[in-house]
Design a protein around this motif. Structure first.
Motif, PDB file in Angstrom:
ATOM      1  N   ARG A   1       0.828  -1.202   0.000  1.00  0.00           N
ATOM      2  CA  ARG A   1       0.000   0.000   0.000  1.00  0.00           C
ATOM      3  C   ARG A   1       0.864   1.254   0.000  1.00  0.00           C
ATOM      4  O   ARG A   1       1.959   1.262   0.535  1.00  0.00           O
ATOM      5  CB  ARG A   1      -0.930   0.013   1.218  1.00  0.00           C
ATOM      6  N   ALA A   2       0.301   2.299  -0.604  1.00  0.00           N
ATOM      7  CA  ALA A   2       0.928   3.624  -0.575  1.00  0.00           C
ATOM      8  C   ALA A   2       0.135   4.524   0.363  1.00  0.00           C
ATOM      9  O   ALA A   2      -1.042   4.287   0.628  1.00  0.00           O
ATOM     10  CB  ALA A   2       0.974   4.236  -1.969  1.00  0.00           C
ATOM     11  N   ALA A   3       0.787   5.563   0.859  1.00  0.00           N
ATOM     12  CA  ALA A   3       0.103   6.524   1.721  1.00  0.00           C
ATOM     13  C   ALA A   3      -1.033   7.173   0.927  1.00  0.00           C
ATOM     14  O   ALA A   3      -0.859   7.532  -0.245  1.00  0.00           O
ATOM     15  CB  ALA A   3       1.077   7.583   2.223  1.00  0.00           C
ATOM     16  N   PRO A   4      -2.234   7.336   1.514  1.00  0.00           N
ATOM     17  CA  PRO A   4      -3.373   7.904   0.781  1.00  0.00           C
ATOM     18  C   PRO A   4      -3.072   9.306   0.260  1.00  0.00           C
ATOM     19  O   PRO A   4      -2.364  10.090   0.885  1.00  0.00           O
ATOM     20  CB  PRO A   4      -4.491   7.935   1.834  1.00  0.00           C
ATOM     21  N   VAL A   5      -3.633   9.620  -0.907  1.00  0.00           N
ATOM     22  CA  VAL A   5      -3.504  10.943  -1.513  1.00  0.00           C
ATOM     23  C   VAL A   5      -4.640  11.822  -1.000  1.00  0.00           C
ATOM     24  O   VAL A   5      -5.809  11.438  -1.078  1.00  0.00           O
ATOM     25  CB  VAL A   5      -3.544  10.854  -3.050  1.00  0.00           C
ATOM     26  N   ASP A   6      -4.313  12.991  -0.473  1.00  0.00           N
ATOM     27  CA  ASP A   6      -5.312  13.889   0.094  1.00  0.00           C
ATOM     28  C   ASP A   6      -5.948  14.734  -1.014  1.00  0.00           C
ATOM     29  O   ASP A   6      -5.273  15.511  -1.684  1.00  0.00           O
ATOM     30  CB  ASP A   6      -4.672  14.793   1.147  1.00  0.00           C
ATOM     31  N   LEU A   7      -7.262  14.588  -1.196  1.00  0.00           N
ATOM     32  CA  LEU A   7      -7.992  15.332  -2.229  1.00  0.00           C
ATOM     33  C   LEU A   7      -8.792  16.494  -1.648  1.00  0.00           C
ATOM     34  O   LEU A   7      -9.547  17.137  -2.383  1.00  0.00           O
ATOM     35  CB  LEU A   7      -8.946  14.392  -2.973  1.00  0.00           C
ATOM     36  N   SER A   8      -8.629  16.785  -0.379  1.00  0.00           N
ATOM     37  CA  SER A   8      -9.465  17.780   0.289  1.00  0.00           C
ATOM     38  C   SER A   8      -9.416  19.132  -0.433  1.00  0.00           C
ATOM     39  O   SER A   8      -8.353  19.734  -0.577  1.00  0.00           O
ATOM     40  CB  SER A   8      -9.021  17.961   1.743  1.00  0.00           C
ATOM     41  N   GLY A   9     -10.583  19.578  -0.906  1.00  0.00           N
ATOM     42  CA  GLY A   9     -10.693  20.897  -1.539  1.00  0.00           C
ATOM     43  C   GLY A   9     -10.092  21.010  -2.917  1.00  0.00           C
ATOM     44  O   GLY A   9     -10.043  22.116  -3.478  1.00  0.00           O
ATOM     45  N   ALA A  10      -9.648  19.923  -3.532  1.00  0.00           N
ATOM     46  CA  ALA A  10      -8.997  20.003  -4.848  1.00  0.00           C
ATOM     47  C   ALA A  10      -9.999  20.406  -5.921  1.00  0.00           C
ATOM     48  O   ALA A  10     -11.117  19.889  -5.973  1.00  0.00           O
ATOM     49  CB  ALA A  10      -8.360  18.660  -5.197  1.00  0.00           C
ATOM     50  N   ASP A  11      -9.609  21.341  -6.793  1.00  0.00           N
ATOM     51  CA  ASP A  11     -10.454  21.754  -7.908  1.00  0.00           C
ATOM     52  C   ASP A  11      -9.702  21.725  -9.234  1.00  0.00           C
ATOM     53  O   ASP A  11     -10.121  22.337 -10.215  1.00  0.00           O
ATOM     54  CB  ASP A  11     -11.022  23.152  -7.663  1.00  0.00           C
ATOM     55  N   SER A  12      -8.580  21.023  -9.254  1.00  0.00           N
ATOM     56  CA  SER A  12      -7.811  20.835 -10.494  1.00  0.00           C
ATOM     57  C   SER A  12      -7.050  19.520 -10.383  1.00  0.00           C
ATOM     58  O   SER A  12      -6.938  18.942  -9.295  1.00  0.00           O
ATOM     59  CB  SER A  12      -6.841  22.001 -10.725  1.00  0.00           C
ATOM     60  N   ASP A  13      -6.539  19.050 -11.510  1.00  0.00           N
ATOM     61  CA  ASP A  13      -5.805  17.784 -11.520  1.00  0.00           C
ATOM     62  C   ASP A  13      -4.600  17.846 -10.591  1.00  0.00           C
ATOM     63  O   ASP A  13      -3.976  18.904 -10.432  1.00  0.00           O
ATOM     64  CB  ASP A  13      -5.353  17.438 -12.932  1.00  0.00           C
TER      65      ASP A  13
END
Length: 319
Positions: free
Chosen positions: A179-191
């Motif tokens: 497993r890899a450390a989770p990617v934080d998507l909080s508040g993302a509005d672009s790639d």
């Protein structure tokens, strides 16, 4: 009295110097006296066969009780590079590597210090065949993107997609993925394009061919609906010299479309976004007029209200 005074004052400088030298010699001898001390020395291992893995318990350091001149003990205390290295090249699995005093003295490289005791007294040599294999990498995410955005099917990709692991065969053959450390998507509005670390494996002596991977998250826009605050209504087609009154004089606009386009209009709406063309109403002598919004590509605009009261006043006096 004269003879006594002469004994004291004759060659006074030499006598004072002699006393100082005697005191200095006494201090040097006293400071370099024989002492006992406890010293922690780092422990390492060497010459493990290339097709094997050392899986035994290896303490980070051993504690030595030594006796000797303070100068030699001080050298051991201040030498940060000094280590005890266990050469297991000639040992087989299950044998005992004992920390005898002669071995320690040779490792320390000093003859002025005597080793009285050592803890622990040795280590058990535990060897296991080395194995390697490739396993898949699993990546997850945490947090929610900004409103109006989401991760679609296949929107999260990463490379490399596999990692080579090496270590004891009994551990390696049980590993199915890393497993890899989770990617934080909080508040993302672009790639997003980020690097995240691999979390490793629940087991000692296992190594990974890489410690990080590159993750690419492609966000897709969702349909978003926003309502603009009430804005002035621009009147069109009012006859010259006449006065056209719209009630209400302002109207709100509901905007619907893809997130970025909706946000762009909400952040910077044009001044004449809402208008009323009173010409047809005058011709039909109607007291109501339909409200319109300037079209914006990719968006659906709806005025609230959709119809306003209309009143046409007579000619405006010149003054």
């Amino acid at each position: 009295m004269k003879r006594l005074r002469a004994l004291i004052t004759e060659n006074l400088n030499i006598k004072v110097l002699s006393v100082l030298l005697a005191l200095l010699i006494h201090l040097v001898v006293q400071n370099d006296s024989v002492r006992e001390a406890s010293i922690d020395v780092p422990l390492g291992i060497a010459n493990v066969p290339t097709d094997m893995v050392f899986v035994g318990d290896l303490p980070e350091q051993v504690q030595l009780r030594v006796r000797g001149r303070w100068r030699g003990i001080r050298e051991l205390l201040t030498d940060r590079a000094r280590r005890l290295i266990c050469d297991v090249g000639t040992y087989r699995d299950g044998e005992r590597f004992a920390f005898d005093q002669r071995w320690i003295a040779e490792q320390l490289g000093t003859d002025s210090v005597e080793v009285l005791s050592v803890r622990p007294a040795g280590i058990d040599v535990r060897l296991e065949p080395l194995a390697t294999r490739k396993v898949r990498i699993e990546v997850s995410s945490t947090g929610e993107p900004a409103p109006g955005f989401g991760v679609g099917a296949g929107g999260l990709t990463f490379k490399p997609s596999t990692v080579e692991i090496s270590g004891p065969a009994s551990v390696v053959r049980r590993v199915k993925m890393v497993r890899a450390a989770p990617v934080d998507l909080s508040g993302a509005d672009s790639d997003l394009r980020v690097r995240t670390r691999l979390l490793g494996i629940a087991g000692r002596h296992v190594k990974l061919s890489t410690e990080e991977i590159e993750v690419h998250v492609k966000l897709e826009e969702h349909q978003l609906s926003k309502t603009l605050p009430p804005r002035p209504i621009v009147v069109r087609g009012c006859p010259e010299g006449m006065r056209c009154i719209i009630d209400p004089a302002v109207a709100a606009v509901q905007v619907r479309g893809l997130t970025r386009a909706v946000r762009a209009l909400v952040d910077s709406p044009p001044d004449n976004l809402i208008f009323a063309d009173v010409g047809p109403a005058i011709e039909r002598k109607e007291r109501r007029v339909h409200l319109r919004a300037h079209p914006v590509k990719g968006l659906t605009l709806t005025t609230e209200p959709a119809v306003a009261k209309f009143q046409l006043l007579g000619e405006i006096p010149a003054n």
